[in-house]
Design a protein around this motif. Sequence first.
Motif, PDB file in Angstrom:
ATOM      1  N   THR A 364       0.955  -1.268   0.160  1.00 61.85           N
ATOM      2  CA  THR A 364      -0.134  -0.022  -0.074  1.00 61.85           C
ATOM      3  C   THR A 364       0.814   1.212   0.069  1.00 61.85           C
ATOM      4  OG1 THR A 364      -1.792  -1.225   1.142  1.00 61.85           O
ATOM      5  CG2 THR A 364      -1.830   1.366   1.304  1.00 61.85           C
ATOM      6  N   SER A 388      -3.010   7.252  -4.385  1.00 62.09           N
ATOM      7  CA  SER A 388      -2.718   5.982  -3.579  1.00 62.09           C
ATOM      8  C   SER A 388      -3.117   4.836  -4.230  1.00 62.09           C
ATOM      9  CB  SER A 388      -4.178   6.008  -2.681  1.00 62.09           C
ATOM     10  OG  SER A 388      -5.117   6.125  -3.316  1.00 62.09           O
ATOM     11  N   HIS A 390      -2.734  -0.030  -4.428  1.00 68.22           N
ATOM     12  CA  HIS A 390      -2.798  -1.175  -3.480  1.00 68.22           C
ATOM     13  C   HIS A 390      -2.628  -2.325  -4.580  1.00 68.22           C
ATOM     14  CE1 HIS A 390      -4.486  -2.470   0.472  1.00 68.22           C
ATOM     15  NE2 HIS A 390      -4.713  -3.686  -0.150  1.00 68.22           N
TER      16      HIS A 390
END
Length: 424
Positions: A364, A388, A390
Amino acid sequence: MRSGRKSGIQIAWKTVTYRSVFLLVLAVLFALGGGARLAFPEFSQNTVKAASNLITNLLERVAAPESSPKSGNMQQAHITALDGTVRIKKASSNSWVRADYSVPLEKGDVIQTGSEGMAKIVFNDGTNYTVKQDSLIVIEENSANERQQTNVAVRLNTGTVDLATGTYTQGSKSEVKMDGATASLAPDSAARVSKDPKAQRDELLITKGSGSVERNGETLQLADWEKASFKPNSEHLEKIKEIGPPTPISPANMMPIFISHDPKPVEFSWTPMANAKGYRLQVSRNSYFSSLIVDRKVNSADVMVAGLPEGPYYWMVRSFDAQEKESADSEKNRFTIIEKETNSGAIALTLQPFVQHGHVIELTGKTESGARVMVNGREVPVVGSDGSFHFFTPPLPNGETLITITAQNSRGGVNTQQQKVVLQ
């Protein structure tokens, strides 16, 4: 004087289990051992120590619940990419929840995608399933035994699933089930499985490696670009040889295309295919083509496309024959349209502590908005609007592995970080 009691032999008994007898014998042995220790302390010291280890192991086996399962240990799968509307119904619940990277998937869970939804699911054996739009699957099996042999099975109720198997242990299984048929894939193989309720037809196409389909006692062995097809009420399986897709040439994978204030059209080209009447070009902003920017049929093996603004793109092409029957998808190439700039440099890249799930590592982090991220040469499929991301790695081998994370923006700015992980 007459009595109401009937004459005869009265029999009474008490049930004694093997476990009770075994525990009684052990108690006697402990008593004898204690007496021997008092009478012969030097001789009995080592003997009692060795015997105690044996008795402890025996007690652990006897005390274990009789109903403890002997089957393989149940495993968890993880979502590694999401796009659009995707929801999950856990086996332990009757309600639907929105799919999330943090929700582990287990046996009995149901996954459903919407009209523009997509989900990629990775199992511990290295098999990954990409659930396409308007699809519903059920995880029927996900376990591993003491010999590290895995058993993964998914039921396709409707829609399309692309799957690819890893290099799993011999004796392992990776299966897809639908309408009484079971499709099994060999290691390092890939396939597309589809169930169309409107057309009332089920299909499995091998796009790499090999596999087999078994239904009603009949088994078909399939190789590259061979397809098994049947209807729910069909008695037999039909084997069909498909034409392969073209190979993309330009724009090449990961190619930057620099433009000025007056952008020129982008040329797309691919290898021509024999017996192809034409080709279908598709361009999307995401690698799963859940929404399309270009969807065009052409007669030649190249075409010019104008009007593409700055940013990242993915493209693929299919061939089709005189009956308009299309091939499978080609490889998907990624390219980026960039306005010419002279300034570039390092960009932000922060990482959270890695999380280990067996042989899979969960990453992450966050980078610059609009940047793309690579992990050991694999592109992170979805980077949020705030930068962001993941990502779950494929299963890693035992020992030390170096994980390299690279972020790059449209101006050519780069930031690379490396971390070592050690798996036992």
